[in-house]
Design a protein around this motif. Structure first.
Motif, short mmCIF file in Angstrom:
data_model
loop_
_atom_site.label_atom_id
_atom_site.label_comp_id
_atom_site.label_asym_id
_atom_site.label_seq_id
_atom_site.Cartn_x
_atom_site.Cartn_y
_atom_site.Cartn_z
N GLN A 24 0.67 -1.37 0.19
CA GLN A 24 -0.28 -0.15 -0.06
C GLN A 24 0.97 1.83 0.23
O GLN A 24 0.40 2.30 -0.67
CB GLN A 24 -0.93 -0.36 1.08
CG GLN A 24 -2.18 -1.21 0.52
CD GLN A 24 -2.56 -1.36 2.08
OE1 GLN A 24 -2.76 -0.05 3.43
NE2 GLN A 24 -3.34 -2.44 2.73
N LEU A 25 1.92 1.16 0.44
CA LEU A 25 3.40 2.10 0.66
C LEU A 25 3.86 2.95 -0.54
O LEU A 25 3.53 3.82 -1.18
CB LEU A 25 3.92 2.28 1.35
CG LEU A 25 3.69 2.19 3.21
CD1 LEU A 25 4.92 2.13 4.21
CD2 LEU A 25 2.86 3.75 3.49
N PHE A 26 3.87 1.48 -1.52
CA PHE A 26 4.10 1.45 -3.36
C PHE A 26 2.88 2.53 -3.90
O PHE A 26 3.24 2.47 -4.41
CB PHE A 26 5.06 -0.05 -3.58
CG PHE A 26 6.05 -0.21 -2.94
CD1 PHE A 26 7.05 0.73 -3.40
CD2 PHE A 26 6.28 -1.02 -2.08
CE1 PHE A 26 8.65 0.64 -3.23
CE2 PHE A 26 7.79 -1.15 -1.97
CZ PHE A 26 8.83 -0.76 -2.19
N PHE A 27 1.87 1.15 -3.52
CA PHE A 27 0.69 2.47 -4.56
C PHE A 27 1.06 3.49 -3.72
O PHE A 27 0.53 4.54 -4.95
CB PHE A 27 -0.45 1.34 -3.54
CG PHE A 27 -1.66 2.09 -4.12
CD1 PHE A 27 -2.28 2.26 -5.24
CD2 PHE A 27 -2.51 3.47 -3.41
CE1 PHE A 27 -3.40 2.54 -5.97
CE2 PHE A 27 -3.24 3.90 -3.31
CZ PHE A 27 -3.93 3.66 -4.94
N PHE A 28 0.88 4.23 -2.76
CA PHE A 28 1.11 5.79 -3.06
C PHE A 28 1.63 6.50 -3.49
O PHE A 28 1.82 7.57 -4.32
CB PHE A 28 0.91 5.94 -1.34
CG PHE A 28 -0.43 5.56 -0.76
CD1 PHE A 28 -1.59 6.39 -0.95
CD2 PHE A 28 -0.32 5.07 0.45
CE1 PHE A 28 -2.75 6.42 -0.98
CE2 PHE A 28 -1.82 4.66 1.10
CZ PHE A 28 -2.78 5.25 0.38
N PHE A 29 2.84 6.29 -3.32
CA PHE A 29 4.75 6.33 -4.36
C PHE A 29 3.69 6.12 -5.81
O PHE A 29 4.21 7.28 -6.54
CB PHE A 29 5.62 5.76 -3.84
CG PHE A 29 6.31 5.96 -2.33
CD1 PHE A 29 5.50 7.21 -2.19
CD2 PHE A 29 6.33 5.03 -1.85
CE1 PHE A 29 7.02 7.32 -0.93
CE2 PHE A 29 6.98 5.04 -0.26
CZ PHE A 29 7.37 6.50 0.16
N LEU A 30 3.82 5.65 -6.30
CA LEU A 30 3.20 5.17 -8.17
C LEU A 30 2.18 6.09 -7.86
O LEU A 30 1.72 6.90 -9.39
CB LEU A 30 3.25 4.01 -8.14
CG LEU A 30 4.45 3.34 -8.38
CD1 LEU A 30 3.62 1.38 -8.63
CD2 LEU A 30 4.41 3.45 -9.61
N PHE A 31 1.19 6.60 -7.21
CA PHE A 31 0.15 7.20 -7.39
C PHE A 31 0.43 8.96 -7.99
O PHE A 31 -0.16 9.11 -8.83
CB PHE A 31 -0.83 6.98 -6.42
CG PHE A 31 -2.16 7.33 -6.96
CD1 PHE A 31 -3.19 6.77 -7.37
CD2 PHE A 31 -2.99 8.64 -5.78
CE1 PHE A 31 -4.83 7.79 -7.99
CE2 PHE A 31 -3.67 9.49 -5.72
CZ PHE A 31 -4.76 9.15 -7.28
N ILE A 32 1.40 9.21 -6.87
CA ILE A 32 2.23 10.73 -6.77
C ILE A 32 2.78 10.10 -7.96
O ILE A 32 2.45 11.46 -9.12
CB ILE A 32 3.38 10.89 -5.50
CG1 ILE A 32 1.70 10.72 -4.83
CG2 ILE A 32 4.04 12.16 -5.83
CD1 ILE A 32 2.88 10.76 -3.38
N ILE A 33 3.53 9.33 -8.40
CA ILE A 33 4.40 10.09 -9.83
C ILE A 33 2.76 9.62 -11.43
O ILE A 33 2.75 10.02 -11.93
CB ILE A 33 4.96 8.01 -9.88
CG1 ILE A 33 5.76 8.62 -8.89
CG2 ILE A 33 5.19 7.84 -11.47
CD1 ILE A 33 7.01 7.30 -9.22
#
Length: 93
Positions: free
Chosen positions: A61-70
């Motif tokens: 879920q943390l990686f999801f938020f980083f990719l969502f920002i990208i």
């Protein structure tokens, strides 16, 4: 639980393949290529969420938020391309 995992991974694979086909079939329009990259990022995000829930781990879920920002930053770039590429034309007399 495992059958649901297979269903979601199949959905993610289909979305990713649609993104790849958008890049391969349409190499001349940069906006459609960027939209295809967005679809591929969406499929990867879906995989992160699926495995995060399946493995009961928060890192996905943390990686999801980083990719969502990208992906959001890429959407801003596409919007800037649209504003520059298609100038606003007046329709007045």
């Amino acid at each position: 639980m495992f059958a649901d995992l297979i269903k979601y991974l199949t959905l993610s694979m289909i979305v990713f393949l649609i993104g790849i086909s958008g890049i391969i079939l349409n190499r001349q329009n940069i906006i459609i290529m960027l939209m295809s990259i967005e679809l591929m990022l969406l499929a990867v995000n879906l995989n992160f969420i699926i495995f995060s829930v399946y493995l009961d781990d928060i890192m996905g879920q943390l990686f999801f938020f980083f990719l969502f920002i990208i992906a959001a930053a890429e959407s801003v770039i596409v919007l800037a391309f649209l504003v520059v590429y298609y100038p606003v034309r007046g329709t007045g007399s």
